[in-house]
Design a protein around this motif. Sequence first.
Motif, PDB file in Angstrom:
ATOM      1  N   GLY A  55       0.470   2.203 -19.734  1.00  0.00           N
ATOM      2  CA  GLY A  55       1.251   1.352 -18.826  1.00  0.00           C
ATOM      3  C   GLY A  55       0.725   1.329 -17.398  1.00  0.00           C
ATOM      4  N   GLU A  56       1.451   0.570 -16.567  1.00  0.00           N
ATOM      5  CA  GLU A  56       1.009   0.385 -15.195  1.00  0.00           C
ATOM      6  C   GLU A  56       1.409   1.559 -14.281  1.00  0.00           C
ATOM      7  OE1 GLU A  56       3.815  -0.714 -16.796  1.00  0.00           O
ATOM      8  OE2 GLU A  56       3.977  -2.739 -16.010  1.00  0.00           O
ATOM      9  N   TYR A  57       0.835   1.583 -13.095  1.00  0.00           N
ATOM     10  CA  TYR A  57       1.244   2.592 -12.116  1.00  0.00           C
ATOM     11  C   TYR A  57       2.488   2.059 -11.410  1.00  0.00           C
ATOM     12  CZ  TYR A  57      -3.498   4.299 -12.841  1.00  0.00           C
ATOM     13  OH  TYR A  57      -4.657   4.762 -13.397  1.00  0.00           O
ATOM     14  N   ILE A  58       3.569   2.755 -11.545  1.00  0.00           N
ATOM     15  CA  ILE A  58       4.836   2.276 -10.980  1.00  0.00           C
ATOM     16  C   ILE A  58       4.865   2.541  -9.470  1.00  0.00           C
ATOM     17  CG2 ILE A  58       7.359   2.547 -11.056  1.00  0.00           C
ATOM     18  CD1 ILE A  58       6.207   1.285 -13.588  1.00  0.00           C
ATOM     19  N   GLN A  59       5.381   1.564  -8.752  1.00  0.00           N
ATOM     20  CA  GLN A  59       5.459   1.698  -7.298  1.00  0.00           C
ATOM     21  C   GLN A  59       6.803   1.157  -6.816  1.00  0.00           C
ATOM     22  OE1 GLN A  59       2.434  -0.502  -4.973  1.00  0.00           O
ATOM     23  NE2 GLN A  59       1.801   1.519  -4.310  1.00  0.00           N
ATOM     24  N   THR A  60       7.442   1.876  -5.901  1.00  0.00           N
ATOM     25  CA  THR A  60       8.738   1.404  -5.380  1.00  0.00           C
ATOM     26  C   THR A  60       8.490   0.415  -4.239  1.00  0.00           C
ATOM     27  OG1 THR A  60       8.885   3.098  -3.680  1.00  0.00           O
ATOM     28  CG2 THR A  60       9.763   3.679  -5.852  1.00  0.00           C
ATOM     29  N   PRO A  61       9.493  -0.412  -3.905  1.00  0.00           N
ATOM     30  CA  PRO A  61       9.320  -1.339  -2.772  1.00  0.00           C
ATOM     31  C   PRO A  61       8.941  -0.617  -1.475  1.00  0.00           C
ATOM     32  CG  PRO A  61      11.234  -1.951  -4.046  1.00  0.00           C
ATOM     33  CD  PRO A  61      10.756  -0.650  -4.609  1.00  0.00           C
ATOM     34  N   ASP A  62       9.499   0.571  -1.262  1.00  0.00           N
ATOM     35  CA  ASP A  62       9.175   1.326  -0.035  1.00  0.00           C
ATOM     36  C   ASP A  62       7.715   1.769  -0.031  1.00  0.00           C
ATOM     37  OD1 ASP A  62      11.561   1.043   1.199  1.00  0.00           O
ATOM     38  OD2 ASP A  62      12.414   2.933   0.454  1.00  0.00           O
ATOM     39  N   GLN A  63       7.218   2.137  -1.198  1.00  0.00           N
ATOM     40  CA  GLN A  63       5.801   2.545  -1.301  1.00  0.00           C
ATOM     41  C   GLN A  63       4.876   1.355  -1.050  1.00  0.00           C
ATOM     42  OE1 GLN A  63       6.128   4.289  -5.176  1.00  0.00           O
ATOM     43  NE2 GLN A  63       6.086   6.384  -4.392  1.00  0.00           N
ATOM     44  N   LEU A  64       5.309   0.185  -1.505  1.00  0.00           N
ATOM     45  CA  LEU A  64       4.530  -1.036  -1.274  1.00  0.00           C
ATOM     46  C   LEU A  64       4.515  -1.383   0.214  1.00  0.00           C
ATOM     47  CD1 LEU A  64       3.174  -3.754  -2.314  1.00  0.00           C
ATOM     48  CD2 LEU A  64       5.489  -4.658  -2.402  1.00  0.00           C
ATOM     49  N   LYS A  65       5.669  -1.198   0.840  1.00  0.00           N
ATOM     50  CA  LYS A  65       5.826  -1.528   2.268  1.00  0.00           C
ATOM     51  C   LYS A  65       4.842  -0.732   3.138  1.00  0.00           C
ATOM     52  CE  LYS A  65       9.665  -2.067   5.401  1.00  0.00           C
ATOM     53  NZ  LYS A  65      11.013  -1.609   5.686  1.00  0.00           N
ATOM     54  N   GLU A  66       4.509   0.473   2.681  1.00  0.00           N
ATOM     55  CA  GLU A  66       3.609   1.356   3.448  1.00  0.00           C
ATOM     56  C   GLU A  66       2.257   0.695   3.767  1.00  0.00           C
ATOM     57  OE1 GLU A  66       3.631   4.838   4.487  1.00  0.00           O
ATOM     58  OE2 GLU A  66       5.759   4.293   4.546  1.00  0.00           O
ATOM     59  N   TYR A  67       1.742  -0.106   2.818  1.00  0.00           N
ATOM     60  CA  TYR A  67       0.388  -0.657   3.007  1.00  0.00           C
ATOM     61  C   TYR A  67       0.336  -2.184   2.952  1.00  0.00           C
ATOM     62  CZ  TYR A  67       0.247  -1.464  -2.050  1.00  0.00           C
ATOM     63  OH  TYR A  67       0.518  -1.917  -3.312  1.00  0.00           O
ATOM     64  N   ARG A  68       1.474  -2.831   2.663  1.00  0.00           N
ATOM     65  CA  ARG A  68       1.481  -4.267   2.412  1.00  0.00           C
ATOM     66  C   ARG A  68       0.817  -5.068   3.535  1.00  0.00           C
ATOM     67  NH1 ARG A  68       4.233  -8.754   3.479  1.00  0.00           N
ATOM     68  NH2 ARG A  68       4.185 -10.376   1.885  1.00  0.00           N
ATOM     69  N   GLN A  69       1.144  -4.716   4.774  1.00  0.00           N
ATOM     70  CA  GLN A  69       0.608  -5.453   5.923  1.00  0.00           C
ATOM     71  C   GLN A  69      -0.923  -5.495   5.890  1.00  0.00           C
ATOM     72  OE1 GLN A  69       1.348  -3.497   9.668  1.00  0.00           O
ATOM     73  NE2 GLN A  69       0.783  -5.284  10.864  1.00  0.00           N
ATOM     74  N   TYR A  70      -1.534  -4.371   5.481  1.00  0.00           N
ATOM     75  CA  TYR A  70      -2.998  -4.281   5.485  1.00  0.00           C
ATOM     76  C   TYR A  70      -3.617  -4.959   4.262  1.00  0.00           C
ATOM     77  CZ  TYR A  70      -1.492  -1.043   8.967  1.00  0.00           C
ATOM     78  OH  TYR A  70      -0.868  -0.511  10.067  1.00  0.00           O
ATOM     79  N   ALA A  71      -2.767  -5.177   3.249  1.00  0.00           N
ATOM     80  CA  ALA A  71      -3.258  -5.849   2.038  1.00  0.00           C
ATOM     81  C   ALA A  71      -3.296  -7.371   2.219  1.00  0.00           C
ATOM     82  CB  ALA A  71      -2.374  -5.473   0.848  1.00  0.00           C
ATOM     83  N   LEU A  72      -2.777  -7.856   3.337  1.00  0.00           N
ATOM     84  CA  LEU A  72      -2.725  -9.306   3.561  1.00  0.00           C
ATOM     85  C   LEU A  72      -4.055  -9.878   4.075  1.00  0.00           C
ATOM     86  CD1 LEU A  72       0.793  -9.603   5.273  1.00  0.00           C
ATOM     87  CD2 LEU A  72       0.219 -10.119   2.906  1.00  0.00           C
ATOM     88  N   CYS A  73      -5.003  -8.990   4.360  1.00  0.00           N
ATOM     89  CA  CYS A  73      -6.296  -9.436   4.916  1.00  0.00           C
ATOM     90  C   CYS A  73      -6.973 -10.443   3.975  1.00  0.00           C
ATOM     91  CB  CYS A  73      -7.196  -8.216   5.117  1.00  0.00           C
ATOM     92  SG  CYS A  73      -8.845  -8.641   5.689  1.00  0.00           S
ATOM     93  N   ILE A  74      -7.458 -11.553   4.570  1.00  0.00           N
ATOM     94  CA  ILE A  74      -8.115 -12.589   3.756  1.00  0.00           C
ATOM     95  C   ILE A  74      -9.632 -12.596   3.963  1.00  0.00           C
ATOM     96  CG2 ILE A  74      -6.113 -14.105   3.519  1.00  0.00           C
ATOM     97  CD1 ILE A  74      -7.195 -15.727   5.908  1.00  0.00           C
ATOM     98  N   LYS A  75     -10.142 -11.574   4.687  1.00  0.00           N
ATOM     99  CA  LYS A  75     -11.599 -11.423   4.913  1.00  0.00           C
ATOM    100  C   LYS A  75     -12.204 -12.673   5.565  1.00  0.00           C
ATOM    101  CE  LYS A  75     -11.154  -7.597   2.555  1.00  0.00           C
ATOM    102  NZ  LYS A  75      -9.678  -7.679   2.537  1.00  0.00           N
ATOM    103  N   CYS A  76     -11.508 -13.183   6.554  1.00  0.00           N
ATOM    104  CA  CYS A  76     -11.999 -14.385   7.231  1.00  0.00           C
ATOM    105  C   CYS A  76     -13.058 -14.054   8.272  1.00  0.00           C
ATOM    106  CB  CYS A  76     -10.832 -15.126   7.885  1.00  0.00           C
ATOM    107  SG  CYS A  76      -9.953 -14.148   9.126  1.00  0.00           S
ATOM    108  N   GLY A  77     -13.109 -12.780   8.690  1.00  0.00           N
ATOM    109  CA  GLY A  77     -14.147 -12.350   9.629  1.00  0.00           C
ATOM    110  C   GLY A  77     -13.827 -12.623  11.093  1.00  0.00           C
ATOM    111  N   LEU A  78     -12.615 -13.101  11.406  1.00  0.00           N
ATOM    112  CA  LEU A  78     -12.282 -13.379  12.811  1.00  0.00           C
ATOM    113  C   LEU A  78     -12.279 -12.085  13.628  1.00  0.00           C
ATOM    114  CD1 LEU A  78      -9.412 -16.047  12.730  1.00  0.00           C
ATOM    115  CD2 LEU A  78     -11.848 -16.360  12.460  1.00  0.00           C
ATOM    116  N   CYS A  79     -11.719 -11.015  13.051  1.00  0.00           N
ATOM    117  CA  CYS A  79     -11.643  -9.730  13.760  1.00  0.00           C
ATOM    118  C   CYS A  79     -13.045  -9.184  14.022  1.00  0.00           C
ATOM    119  CB  CYS A  79     -10.816  -8.725  12.968  1.00  0.00           C
ATOM    120  SG  CYS A  79     -11.423  -8.408  11.305  1.00  0.00           S
TER     121      CYS A  79
END
Lengths: 126, 241
Positions: free
Chosen positions: B129-153
């Motif tokens: 099965g999958e690795y279970i993750q709670t919403p709080d655990q997702l919240k920890e890194y979600r912001q950084y997972a939004l990167c679209i690799k556009c290279g602006l930074c």
Amino acid sequence: MSLKNAIGLWFGLRGKSFTGYAFVLHRLTGIVLTIYLFLHLAFLTSLTQGEEAYTALIRKTVTPTFLPFDILLVGATIYHGLNGLRLVIAEFGLTRYHKELLWVLGLIGLILWIYVSYLLYKIVVV
Amino acid sequence: MEEKNVVFVVKRFYNDSEEERRYEFTASRGMTVLDGLYYIKDHLDATLAFRASCRMGICGSCGMIINGRPMLACSTQIFDLDSDIITVEPLKNMDGIKDLVADFNEFFEKHKKVKPYLIRKVEKSVEEGEYIQTPDQLKEYRQYALCIKCGLCYSVCAIAGSNNEYLGPASLASAYRFMKDNRDEGGEERLLLVDGHDGCWRCHFMAECSEVCPKEVDPAKAIQMIKRKAFIAAFKRLFRR
């Protein structure tokens, strides 16, 4: 990667935001303070020629002509010091509010700069 | 519909020749800079080269310098810009291929260096099965997972502009994204990759990377948090001896 591009990114203001301006000013005040440090050390070497030589040299710099430079130097020192403190706090991940901190420390720095400038004015002119 | 005349000043180059070409046309409210570039390509100059795909700020293909600031052309409204003269340049800190098309190879090579994937000591089988993750655990890194690799930074970073070896904000933010993921077990391994002269410690905290990020990823914060992790790890090593 060209030198022109690198200089533009380090010192250029076009397209930068408020934190970018703070970064550029930090570099410029750092350069000013480094130059001053060498001048200061050069002045100190006059001590080897005796106390009188040193005092005479210092007396030349404590004049109304030098006052604007002294005031600018104090401004550079205060800005570099306080912004440096902000950077240390931010770099240790101690605050999320580094932009707000820039405003707060900027205000403190401005008050301090005006006060110290007044003290310098009193010493040199009054 | 509201309209106005605009001049696109496009920095073009191919091989060794470089020039600034001016294109004048009438833009209507609602047109993005990318729409403007398509208009030029369709009506004024078919040889203009630029990269674009989704047209809605998701793919990260159309990053370019617009009026001196890195932006996504598809998310930038012509009427929102201060000037009617719009300068468009390719992203900085990358080699150019043609006109507005920048070479992302180095950028992605650096991204690969931080091992941007889950590292597990023992992989689970599909049957387990999958690795279970709670919403709080997702919240920890979600912001950084939004990167679209556009290279602006990467393009706005002064350090990346003066040091070829520096990993850059996007790679470091990606490393931090996996460090904060509770399913990842490669913390120490990844920290060693980013804790060095060309990693997190090279950052001088201009924080422009976070200012230009179209997805509000905040790479500057991620880098400072890596520094904190690296510092704590070094401190612990000191007492372990």
